[in-house]
Design an enzyme around this catalytic site. Structure first.
Site, PDB file in Angstrom:
ATOM      1  N   ASP A  93     110.053  15.789  46.034  1.00 62.04           N
ATOM      2  CA  ASP A  93     109.275  15.672  47.269  1.00 62.04           C
ATOM      3  C   ASP A  93     107.797  15.470  46.943  1.00 62.04           C
ATOM      4  OD1 ASP A  93     108.696  17.727  50.247  1.00 62.04           O
ATOM      5  OD2 ASP A  93     108.871  15.559  49.993  1.00 62.04           O
ATOM      6  N   LYS A 147     105.849   9.477  46.096  1.00 59.95           N
ATOM      7  CA  LYS A 147     107.116   8.734  46.232  1.00 59.95           C
ATOM      8  C   LYS A 147     107.334   7.743  45.086  1.00 59.95           C
ATOM      9  CE  LYS A 147     107.130  11.395  49.514  1.00 59.95           C
ATOM     10  NZ  LYS A 147     107.647  12.750  49.180  1.00 59.95           N
ATOM     11  N   ASP A 191     113.658  13.807  49.127  1.00 59.63           N
ATOM     12  CA  ASP A 191     113.141  13.705  50.494  1.00 59.63           C
ATOM     13  C   ASP A 191     112.495  12.326  50.689  1.00 59.63           C
ATOM     14  OD1 ASP A 191     110.553  15.304  52.493  1.00 59.63           O
ATOM     15  OD2 ASP A 191     112.510  14.515  53.074  1.00 59.63           O
ATOM     16  N   ASN A 192     112.409  11.878  51.941  1.00 59.53           N
ATOM     17  CA  ASN A 192     111.632  10.693  52.332  1.00 59.53           C
ATOM     18  C   ASN A 192     112.127   9.364  51.783  1.00 59.53           C
ATOM     19  OD1 ASN A 192     109.212  12.991  51.486  1.00 59.53           O
ATOM     20  ND2 ASN A 192     109.523  12.412  53.627  1.00 59.53           N
ATOM     21  N   GLU A 249     110.038  14.745  59.422  1.00 55.59           N
ATOM     22  CA  GLU A 249     109.738  16.090  59.923  1.00 55.59           C
ATOM     23  C   GLU A 249     108.896  16.054  61.199  1.00 55.59           C
ATOM     24  OE1 GLU A 249     109.342  15.120  56.767  1.00 55.59           O
ATOM     25  OE2 GLU A 249     107.340  15.474  56.024  1.00 55.59           O
TER      26      GLU A 249
HETATM   27  C1  LIG Z   1     103.080  12.901  39.957  1.00 59.52           C
HETATM   28  N1  LIG Z   1     103.316  14.252  39.547  1.00 59.52           N
HETATM   29  C2  LIG Z   1     103.064  15.338  40.302  1.00 59.52           C
HETATM   30  N2  LIG Z   1     103.116  16.546  39.700  1.00 59.52           N
HETATM   31  C3  LIG Z   1     102.883  17.658  40.436  1.00 59.52           C
HETATM   32  N3  LIG Z   1     102.576  17.659  41.757  1.00 59.52           N
HETATM   33  C4  LIG Z   1     102.519  16.460  42.366  1.00 59.52           C
HETATM   34  C5  LIG Z   1     102.755  15.255  41.693  1.00 59.52           C
HETATM   35  N4  LIG Z   1     102.643  14.232  42.578  1.00 59.52           N
HETATM   36  C6  LIG Z   1     102.327  14.788  43.765  1.00 59.52           C
HETATM   37  N5  LIG Z   1     102.249  16.131  43.642  1.00 59.52           N
HETATM   38  C7  LIG Z   1     102.005  17.090  44.722  1.00 59.52           C
HETATM   39  O1  LIG Z   1     103.129  16.970  45.595  1.00 59.52           O
HETATM   40  C8  LIG Z   1     102.686  16.867  46.950  1.00 59.52           C
HETATM   41  C9  LIG Z   1     102.801  15.452  47.387  1.00 59.52           C
HETATM   42  C10 LIG Z   1     103.717  15.083  48.277  1.00 59.52           C
HETATM   43  C11 LIG Z   1     103.801  13.652  48.697  1.00 59.52           C
HETATM   44  N6  LIG Z   1     104.551  13.600  49.936  1.00 59.52           N
HETATM   45  C12 LIG Z   1     104.292  12.649  50.816  1.00 59.52           C
HETATM   46  O2  LIG Z   1     103.460  11.774  50.598  1.00 59.52           O
HETATM   47  C13 LIG Z   1     105.005  12.711  52.116  1.00 59.52           C
HETATM   48  C14 LIG Z   1     104.509  11.904  53.148  1.00 59.52           C
HETATM   49  C15 LIG Z   1     105.121  11.928  54.398  1.00 59.52           C
HETATM   50  C16 LIG Z   1     104.593  11.076  55.470  1.00 59.52           C
HETATM   51  C17 LIG Z   1     105.453  10.353  56.287  1.00 59.52           C
HETATM   52  C18 LIG Z   1     104.956   9.534  57.309  1.00 59.52           C
HETATM   53  C19 LIG Z   1     103.576   9.466  57.517  1.00 59.52           C
HETATM   54  F1  LIG Z   1     103.086   8.705  58.515  1.00 59.52           F
HETATM   55  C20 LIG Z   1     102.707  10.191  56.707  1.00 59.52           C
HETATM   56  C21 LIG Z   1     103.210  10.988  55.688  1.00 59.52           C
HETATM   57  C22 LIG Z   1     106.227  12.764  54.635  1.00 59.52           C
HETATM   58  C23 LIG Z   1     106.708  13.569  53.582  1.00 59.52           C
HETATM   59  O3  LIG Z   1     107.776  14.392  53.758  1.00 59.52           O
HETATM   60  C24 LIG Z   1     106.119  13.532  52.324  1.00 59.52           C
HETATM   61  O4  LIG Z   1     106.653  14.312  51.325  1.00 59.52           O
HETATM   62  C25 LIG Z   1     101.242  17.323  46.944  1.00 59.52           C
HETATM   63  O5  LIG Z   1     101.181  18.716  47.024  1.00 59.52           O
HETATM   64  C26 LIG Z   1     100.779  16.808  45.573  1.00 59.52           C
HETATM   65  O6  LIG Z   1      99.644  17.519  45.098  1.00 59.52           O
HETATM   66 MG   LIG Z   2     108.590  15.072  51.952  1.00 62.03          MG
END
Ligand SMILES: CNc1ncnc2c1ncn2[C@@H]1O[C@H](/C=C/CNC(=O)c2cc(-c3ccc(F)cc3)cc(O)c2O)[C@@H](O)[C@H]1O
Ligand SMILES: [Mg+2]
Length: 214
Positions: free
Chosen positions: A141, A144, A169-170, A199
């Site tokens: 999650d 993406k 997810d997603n 969600e």
């Molecule tokens: C790349 N390695 C990584 N290692 C550790 N942590 C990482 C990470 N990448 C990202 N993260 C962390 O995960 C999280 C990122 C999640 C990205 N999720 C999304 O973009 C997302 C985005 C939407 C979304 C859907 C529609 C919309 F209009 C706007 C947003 C819905 C979701 O359920 C999502 O999960 C943050 O906490 C980030 O700091």
């Molecule tokens: Mg998500």
């Protein structure tokens, strides 16, 4: 300076949820995201599907990529058997700080190991640092475009075994096209789509459950 959305979400938990009661933490966050401010938690509809897979797998070892505020961490950890652990990776220190407090408020800190740092750096060290042989369940999650590279990294690091379950997810919104194409075409996976909604909205989204065949 003003507060951030995760900080406001944490305040809502501290104000409205019951300490040590994971369900009240989940309900409070869902209410906050429906009524006050949308946030990218897996949410209650997809969360119910995730719950059913966690119960079916009843994992001894679980990995979550992307903790954010800890909503899905609490959802998963509340269902884990005593003595089993969830390792969750989060590289944003501000999000990790909020998530630790949400997880602790729910009383689940004994079941959760939140590791701060990027998945690409941490995954190769998991075996030696945390004494894990393989993961029974992985919840993806995070960013993406990192689902596919991190899945290949998990394979290369020998962290998956015959029957390991990946829940992503997603896969529709925002979408993970390269990951989806891979798990649906590779002979190494048996993949199934669980149709749902983004969600707290009526927009289509869903979870992809992929069983590693070794
Ligand atoms: C790349 N390695 C990584 N290692 C550790 N942590 C990482 C990470 N990448 C990202 N993260 C962390 O995960 C999280 C990122 C999640 C990205 N999720 C999304 O973009 C997302 C985005 C939407 C979304 C859907 C529609 C919309 F209009 C706007 C947003 C819905 C979701 O359920 C999502 O999960 C943050 O906490 C980030 O700091
Ligand atoms: Mg998500």
């Amino acid at each position: 300076t003003g507060s951030t959305r995760p900080q406001r979400l944490l305040k809502a938990v501290q104000k409205n949820a019951t300490k040590g009661d994971p369900q009240s933490v989940i309900s409070t966050i869902d209410h906050f995201c429906r009524r006050c401010e949308w946030a990218m938690n897996v949410g209650d509809e997809k969360g119910t599907i995730l719950d059913s897979v966690v119960c079916e797998v009843s994992p001894g070892s679980t990995l979550e990529l992307g903790t954010y505020c800890g909503y899905s961490t609490v959802r998963i950890a509340r269902l884990l058997a005593p003595g089993t652990k969830l390792i969750t990776l989060e590289f944003n220190p501000d999000f990790a700080k909020v998530a630790r407090q949400v997880i602790e408020f729910a009383g689940l800190q004994e079941k959760v190991l939140l590791v701060e740092g990027p998945s690409g750096d941490i995954i190769p060290k998991i075996k030696e640092q945390f004494g894990i042989t393989t993961f029974d369940l992985v919840f993806l999650d995070h960013w993406k475009d990192r689902y596919l590279p991190d899945t290949k990294l998990l394979e290369e690091c020998g962290l998956l075994r015959k029957g390991s379950v990946l829940m992503a997810d997603n896969v529709i919104c925002p979408g993970t096209p390269d990951y989806l194409a891979y798990v649906r075409s590779s002979p190494k996976y048996d993949s199934k789509y669980f149709k749902s909604h983004l969600e707290y909205t009526k927009v289509e989204d869903g979870l992809e459950k992929s069983v590693y065949l070794g």
